[in-house]
Design an enzyme around this catalytic site. Structure first.
Site, PDB file in Angstrom:
ATOM      1  N   LEU A 156       0.821  -1.226   0.000  1.00 48.68           N
ATOM      2  CA  LEU A 156       0.000   0.000   0.000  1.00 48.68           C
ATOM      3  C   LEU A 156       0.847   1.266   0.000  1.00 48.68           C
ATOM      4  O   LEU A 156       0.382   2.323   0.424  1.00 48.68           O
ATOM      5  CB  LEU A 156      -0.989   0.000   1.180  1.00 48.68           C
ATOM      6  CG  LEU A 156      -2.012  -1.149   1.178  1.00 48.68           C
ATOM      7  CD1 LEU A 156      -2.926  -1.057   2.410  1.00 48.68           C
ATOM      8  CD2 LEU A 156      -2.870  -1.136  -0.083  1.00 48.68           C
TER       9      LEU A 156
ATOM     10  N   GLY B   8      -0.306   1.835  -3.733  1.00 51.74           N
ATOM     11  CA  GLY B   8      -1.652   1.295  -3.983  1.00 51.74           C
ATOM     12  C   GLY B   8      -2.666   1.820  -2.980  1.00 51.74           C
ATOM     13  O   GLY B   8      -2.318   2.537  -2.036  1.00 51.74           O
TER      14      GLY B   8
ATOM     15  N   SER C 169       8.072  -3.189 -19.831  1.00 45.34           N
ATOM     16  CA  SER C 169       7.730  -1.852 -20.319  1.00 45.34           C
ATOM     17  C   SER C 169       8.355  -1.589 -21.673  1.00 45.34           C
ATOM     18  O   SER C 169       9.435  -2.118 -21.987  1.00 45.34           O
ATOM     19  CB  SER C 169       8.263  -0.827 -19.316  1.00 45.34           C
ATOM     20  OG  SER C 169       8.119   0.467 -19.834  1.00 45.34           O
TER      21      SER C 169
ATOM     22  N   TYR D  57      14.730   3.124 -14.708  1.00 50.81           N
ATOM     23  CA  TYR D  57      13.458   2.391 -14.695  1.00 50.81           C
ATOM     24  C   TYR D  57      13.449   1.320 -15.786  1.00 50.81           C
ATOM     25  O   TYR D  57      13.212   0.137 -15.522  1.00 50.81           O
ATOM     26  CB  TYR D  57      12.292   3.375 -14.888  1.00 50.81           C
ATOM     27  CG  TYR D  57      10.975   2.678 -15.136  1.00 50.81           C
ATOM     28  CD1 TYR D  57      10.302   2.035 -14.110  1.00 50.81           C
ATOM     29  CD2 TYR D  57      10.408   2.655 -16.418  1.00 50.81           C
ATOM     30  CE1 TYR D  57       9.097   1.375 -14.350  1.00 50.81           C
ATOM     31  CE2 TYR D  57       9.210   2.007 -16.657  1.00 50.81           C
ATOM     32  CZ  TYR D  57       8.563   1.365 -15.620  1.00 50.81           C
ATOM     33  OH  TYR D  57       7.377   0.709 -15.857  1.00 50.81           O
TER      34      TYR D  57
ATOM     35  N   LYS E 289      13.632  -3.069 -15.609  1.00 47.69           N
ATOM     36  CA  LYS E 289      12.680  -3.978 -16.258  1.00 47.69           C
ATOM     37  C   LYS E 289      13.423  -4.954 -17.184  1.00 47.69           C
ATOM     38  O   LYS E 289      13.099  -6.128 -17.250  1.00 47.69           O
ATOM     39  CB  LYS E 289      11.637  -3.176 -17.043  1.00 47.69           C
ATOM     40  CG  LYS E 289      10.714  -2.344 -16.147  1.00 47.69           C
ATOM     41  CD  LYS E 289       9.782  -3.224 -15.356  1.00 47.69           C
ATOM     42  CE  LYS E 289       8.903  -2.478 -14.391  1.00 47.69           C
ATOM     43  NZ  LYS E 289       8.035  -3.346 -13.596  1.00 47.69           N
TER      44      LYS E 289
ATOM     45  N   PHE F  37       2.929  -0.197 -23.388  1.00 51.09           N
ATOM     46  CA  PHE F  37       3.104   1.176 -23.838  1.00 51.09           C
ATOM     47  C   PHE F  37       2.369   2.051 -22.807  1.00 51.09           C
ATOM     48  O   PHE F  37       2.561   1.844 -21.614  1.00 51.09           O
ATOM     49  CB  PHE F  37       2.695   1.288 -25.313  1.00 51.09           C
ATOM     50  CG  PHE F  37       3.801   0.712 -26.190  1.00 51.09           C
ATOM     51  CD1 PHE F  37       4.102  -0.664 -26.136  1.00 51.09           C
ATOM     52  CD2 PHE F  37       4.598   1.516 -26.981  1.00 51.09           C
ATOM     53  CE1 PHE F  37       5.177  -1.198 -26.861  1.00 51.09           C
ATOM     54  CE2 PHE F  37       5.665   0.992 -27.722  1.00 51.09           C
ATOM     55  CZ  PHE F  37       5.949  -0.364 -27.654  1.00 51.09           C
ATOM     56  N   ASN F  38       1.526   3.008 -23.177  1.00 53.86           N
ATOM     57  CA  ASN F  38       1.000   3.914 -22.138  1.00 53.86           C
ATOM     58  C   ASN F  38      -0.369   3.466 -21.629  1.00 53.86           C
ATOM     59  O   ASN F  38      -1.368   3.618 -22.338  1.00 53.86           O
ATOM     60  CB  ASN F  38       0.919   5.335 -22.683  1.00 53.86           C
ATOM     61  CG  ASN F  38       2.292   5.953 -22.855  1.00 53.86           C
ATOM     62  OD1 ASN F  38       3.158   5.371 -23.514  1.00 53.86           O
ATOM     63  ND2 ASN F  38       2.511   7.090 -22.253  1.00 53.86           N
TER      64      ASN F  38
ATOM     65  N   PHE G  40       5.072  19.387 -22.878  1.00 53.88           N
ATOM     66  CA  PHE G  40       6.538  19.284 -22.867  1.00 53.88           C
ATOM     67  C   PHE G  40       7.066  19.172 -24.291  1.00 53.88           C
ATOM     68  O   PHE G  40       7.233  18.071 -24.809  1.00 53.88           O
ATOM     69  CB  PHE G  40       6.977  18.073 -22.039  1.00 53.88           C
ATOM     70  CG  PHE G  40       6.624  18.148 -20.578  1.00 53.88           C
ATOM     71  CD1 PHE G  40       6.762  19.333 -19.871  1.00 53.88           C
ATOM     72  CD2 PHE G  40       6.167  17.026 -19.902  1.00 53.88           C
ATOM     73  CE1 PHE G  40       6.445  19.400 -18.513  1.00 53.88           C
ATOM     74  CE2 PHE G  40       5.861  17.074 -18.546  1.00 53.88           C
ATOM     75  CZ  PHE G  40       5.992  18.271 -17.853  1.00 53.88           C
TER      76      PHE G  40
ATOM     77  N   ASP H 246      12.327  11.968 -23.206  1.00 56.00           N
ATOM     78  CA  ASP H 246      11.097  11.651 -23.944  1.00 56.00           C
ATOM     79  C   ASP H 246      11.389  11.424 -25.428  1.00 56.00           C
ATOM     80  O   ASP H 246      11.725  12.373 -26.143  1.00 56.00           O
ATOM     81  CB  ASP H 246      10.109  12.833 -23.854  1.00 56.00           C
ATOM     82  CG  ASP H 246       9.164  12.721 -22.692  1.00 56.00           C
ATOM     83  OD1 ASP H 246       9.050  11.632 -22.102  1.00 56.00           O
ATOM     84  OD2 ASP H 246       8.526  13.748 -22.368  1.00 56.00           O
TER      85      ASP H 246
HETATM   86  N1  UFG Z   1       3.381  15.086 -21.119  1.00 60.33           N
HETATM   87  C1  UFG Z   1       3.170  16.435 -21.207  1.00 60.33           C
HETATM   88  N2  UFG Z   1       2.792  17.095 -20.089  1.00 60.33           N
HETATM   89  C2  UFG Z   1       2.628  16.492 -18.889  1.00 60.33           C
HETATM   90  C3  UFG Z   1       2.832  15.096 -18.796  1.00 60.33           C
HETATM   91  C4  UFG Z   1       3.221  14.423 -19.933  1.00 60.33           C
HETATM   92  O1  UFG Z   1       3.327  17.048 -22.260  1.00 60.33           O
HETATM   93  O2  UFG Z   1       2.301  17.177 -17.907  1.00 60.33           O
HETATM   94  C5  UFG Z   1       3.751  14.336 -22.315  1.00 60.33           C
HETATM   95  C6  UFG Z   1       5.072  13.610 -22.199  1.00 60.33           C
HETATM   96  O3  UFG Z   1       6.115  14.447 -22.566  1.00 60.33           O
HETATM   97  C7  UFG Z   1       4.864  12.422 -23.137  1.00 60.33           C
HETATM   98  C8  UFG Z   1       3.371  12.161 -23.070  1.00 60.33           C
HETATM   99  O4  UFG Z   1       2.797  13.341 -22.541  1.00 60.33           O
HETATM  100  O5  UFG Z   1       5.186  12.814 -24.425  1.00 60.33           O
HETATM  101  C9  UFG Z   1       3.007  11.006 -22.192  1.00 60.33           C
HETATM  102  O6  UFG Z   1       3.659  11.155 -20.928  1.00 60.33           O
HETATM  103  P1  UFG Z   1       3.350  10.277 -19.663  1.00 60.33           P
HETATM  104  O7  UFG Z   1       4.173  10.842 -18.544  1.00 60.33           O
HETATM  105  O8  UFG Z   1       1.890  10.176 -19.481  1.00 60.33           O
HETATM  106  O9  UFG Z   1       3.869   8.838 -20.051  1.00 60.33           O
HETATM  107  P2  UFG Z   1       5.276   8.404 -20.710  1.00 60.33           P
HETATM  108  O10 UFG Z   1       5.144   8.340 -22.188  1.00 60.33           O
HETATM  109  O11 UFG Z   1       6.377   9.191 -20.151  1.00 60.33           O
HETATM  110  O12 UFG Z   1       5.334   6.911 -20.191  1.00 60.33           O
HETATM  111  C10 UFG Z   1       6.536   6.359 -19.876  1.00 60.33           C
HETATM  112  C11 UFG Z   1       6.779   5.115 -20.707  1.00 60.33           C
HETATM  113  C12 UFG Z   1       6.120   3.933 -20.093  1.00 60.33           C
HETATM  114  C13 UFG Z   1       6.416   3.879 -18.656  1.00 60.33           C
HETATM  115  C14 UFG Z   1       5.879   5.098 -18.001  1.00 60.33           C
HETATM  116  C15 UFG Z   1       6.116   5.028 -16.524  1.00 60.33           C
HETATM  117  O13 UFG Z   1       6.318   5.274 -22.028  1.00 60.33           O
HETATM  118  O14 UFG Z   1       6.661   2.774 -20.682  1.00 60.33           O
HETATM  119  O15 UFG Z   1       6.559   6.197 -18.514  1.00 60.33           O
HETATM  120  O16 UFG Z   1       5.397   5.956 -15.840  1.00 60.33           O
HETATM  121  F1  UFG Z   1       5.851   2.781 -18.109  1.00 60.33           F
END
Ligand code: UFG
Length: 323
Positions: A32, A35, A115, A139, A143, A167-168, A206, A283
């Site tokens: 937890l 979680g 991942s 990270y 994995k 993926f996401n 971003f 990214d």
């Molecule tokens: N993004 C923004 N603004 C934000 C948050 C995210 O522009 O406030 C963009 C990021 O730059 C990215 C996209 O939105 O281009 C998705 O971002 P997320 O943070 O939602 O997810 P990620 O793509 O970074 O996910 C990554 C990997 C996964 C991994 C995960 C772990 O793709 O494999 O992080 O949290 F599991």
């Protein structure tokens, strides 16, 4: 009975729900830390920590475990860069503890949360399972390390595994009233929807100078119920004596950050304040899965293929969240 580590977390709770809906008995092992008690889908709950091997042994004594779905892990890419120690202990050492107790109990089936971060910067897209694995952050490295450990344990001890490279993950179950709740939240869709609700002032984009059609990053958003279904199919194929294997889980379709925001505006009926920021370190511009292997070999098909349907379920959760 199936042991689901991290079953009080976002993906783990949805996966528990899917297994239970399909007639399986499950027990959840969770400390937890990330979680939520409210997310638990079974009364068979062991509040324990994978760093404590006696906790794991006791859980295996308490429940007649026949297989494990292993979610429990730290999952913030950014924190893994600033605090790699936590990531190597929690994601690697603690998984070794779990595997040790599995072997002690002769439990030899595991589905592992891997991942797309194990691939690092894509050299081609969509990414299939033959794409080189060269993670660019701790990270992703943790994995990949466990994928390698599993391969060796299979060879040496006959431990069978399915490594699922997500993926996401996005969305929420529309009936169970469970959903995504991270602290702090860093993921795009919940942040966008919280901005629509007025809980946040604006969403930061971003980078808008990527080599993508609208300049913002493209990701493959997969509904958490589709992820869960894939875990069940992977587990069932292990039970049917499939060889250890690894699969990408994505829809095969990409959406840009701008598209996520525009779709969310339509769904919520609100205009969402945006702010353009510098690129976020680490990214890649585009991460999209080839999911043909999972489709062909696991007989898996995502039910959610439209981003608007995925965001709609996330929106229902976000408006009525319980935790
Ligand atoms: N993004 C923004 N603004 C934000 C948050 C995210 O522009 O406030 C963009 C990021 O730059 C990215 C996209 O939105 O281009 C998705 O971002 P997320 O943070 O939602 O997810 P990620 O793509 O970074 O996910 C990554 C990997 C996964 C991994 C995960 C772990 O793709 O494999 O992080 O949290 F599991």
């Amino acid at each position: 009975m199936i042991l689901i580590t991290g079953g009080a977390g976002y993906i783990g709770s949805h996966c528990t729900l899917d297994f239970i809906r399909n007639g399986y008995e499950c027990a959840v092992f969770d400390n937890l830390s990330e979680g939520h008690k409210e997310a638990l889908q079974t009364e068979n709950f062991y509040n324990g920590d994978l760093s404590n091997i006696e906790n794991i042994r006791n859980a295996f004594k308490k429940y007649p475990i026949k297989g494990v779905i292993h979610f429990a892990a730290s999952c913030y890419v950014g924190v893994s860069v600033t605090d790699p120690q936590e990531y190597y202990y929690n994601n690697v050492v603690n998984t070794l503890n779990l595997l040790k107790v599995m072997l002690e109990n002769n439990v030899k089936n595991i589905v592992f949360s891997s991942s797309c971060a194990t691939y690092g910067n894509p050299v081609y897209t969509p990414i299939d399972e033959s794409h080189p694995q060269a993670p660019i952050n701790p990270y992703g490295k943790t994995k990949l390390m466990i994928e390698n450990v599993l391969q060796d344990y299979d060879r040496a001890y006959g431990l069978k595994y399915m490594a699922l490279r997500y993926f996401n993950a996005a969305g929420a179950d529309s009936k169970a009233n469970i959903g995504e709740s991270h602290s702090p939240e860093t993921h795009l869709i919940p942040l966008v929807l919280q901005t629509a609700l007025g809980k946040r002032k604006s969403i930061k984009i971003f980078g808008n100078d990527y080599e993508t059609p609208d300049g913002t990053c493209i990701r493959d958003y997969i509904h958490v119920n589709d992820l869960s279904k894939a875990h069940r199919l992977a587990f069932e194929s292990l039970q049917n004596n499939a060889k250890s294997n690894f699969y990408n889980l994505g829809t095969g379709k990409g959406n840009s950050v701008k598209e996520i925001i525009e779709t969310s505006e339509k769904i919520t009926g609100k205009s969402i304040n945006k702010k353009f920021e510098e690129r976020r370190e680490g990214d890649p511009p585009i991460l999209v899965a080839s999911n043909l292997k999972a489709k062909n070999e696991l007989n898996w098909e995502p039910d959610f293929t439209e981003i608007s349907d995925i965001i709609e379920t996330a929106w229902q959760w976000e408006k009525n969240r319980r935790y």
